[in-house]
Design a protein around this motif. Structure first.
Motif, PDB file in Angstrom:
ATOM      1  N   ARG A 133       0.840  -1.194   0.000  1.00 51.00           N
ATOM      2  CA  ARG A 133       0.000   0.000   0.000  1.00 51.00           C
ATOM      3  C   ARG A 133       0.873   1.240   0.000  1.00 51.00           C
ATOM      4  O   ARG A 133       1.743   1.369   0.851  1.00 51.00           O
ATOM      5  N   PRO A 134       0.662   2.153  -0.965  1.00 55.51           N
ATOM      6  CA  PRO A 134      -0.284   2.014  -2.069  1.00 55.51           C
ATOM      7  C   PRO A 134       0.148   0.926  -3.055  1.00 55.51           C
ATOM      8  O   PRO A 134       1.336   0.610  -3.131  1.00 55.51           O
ATOM      9  N   ARG A 135      -0.831   0.367  -3.747  1.00 56.79           N
ATOM     10  CA  ARG A 135      -0.505  -0.660  -4.739  1.00 56.79           C
ATOM     11  C   ARG A 135       0.431  -0.066  -5.783  1.00 56.79           C
ATOM     12  O   ARG A 135       0.272   1.073  -6.205  1.00 56.79           O
TER      13      ARG A 135
END
Length: 201
Positions: free
Chosen positions: A149-151
């Motif tokens: 996260r974030p991807r």
């Protein structure tokens, strides 16, 4: 080779002789596409953190990055091109140094997803929001890219296809030993996720 056993190299780190068959990814094009994505978002201060300076894939990815920057009229800061070892530790170490600058980069292109994970860790430790203050692009599209996260926005290296092509080639060499030793390069593809956005500064 000494025992007459057919073989195929997959993404060789060095430069094999012309009679050695090999399957690799389009590393230069992947670096080019990653940089173009960041430039298209409006980033100007872009750094690159990649693998060993002796690794052909690492060099090709950075060369593609340089080509995109140059064609866009942007200067490549040599002190912002860092060579490591494709590990998360390497990415974190180099990103910490880059983010400590008085005017740090607003985007970092990492030569592997593991290095990109290290960049994300360094950003979190420095209180730098991703992608709000720093955009990050990786390379490989490992499974973890969709779970951090974030991807992670990353360049997909077609690892399964490379393995399948190498297997097919080695079986052909078993059946036809005099077959010409091919060099095959498979296309990469940018996968845009959540770690990149227009710069906020």
């Amino acid at each position: 080779r000494a025992r007459g056993i057919p073989f195929v190299l997959i993404d060789p780190a060095g430069d094999p002789t012309p009679d050695v068959p090999a399957v690799s990814a389009a590393n230069w094009s992947g670096g080019l596409e990653a940089a173009r994505h960041l430039l298209g978002l409006g980033h100007h201060r872009i750094a690159a953190v990649t693998g060993p300076a002796t690794s052909l894939p690492a060099i090709a990815r950075v060369d593609g990055f340089r080509a995109a920057m140059t064609s866009a009229g942007r200067t490549v800061r040599e002190d912002w091109v860092r060579f490591g070892d494709f590990s998360a530790e390497s990415g974190e170490r180099e990103a910490r140094s880059l983010l400590a600058a008085d005017e740090p980069p607003t985007a970092i292109f990492a030569g592997s997803d593991m290095q990109a994970v290290g960049v994300l860790d360094a950003a979190a430790a420095a209180g730098v929001a991703v992608p709000g203050e720093l955009s990050v692009v990786g390379f490989d599209d490992l499974t973890l890219a969709g779970y951090v996260r974030p991807r992670l926005t990353t360049v997909r290296q077609p690892l399964r296809e490379m393995a399948a092509q190498a297997t097919k080639t080695v079986l052909e060499l078993v059946a036809h030993p005099r077959l010409e030793r091919p060099r095959i390069e498979l296309a990469t593809r940018l996968v845009v996720r959540e770690s990149t956005a227009p710069p906020s500064r």
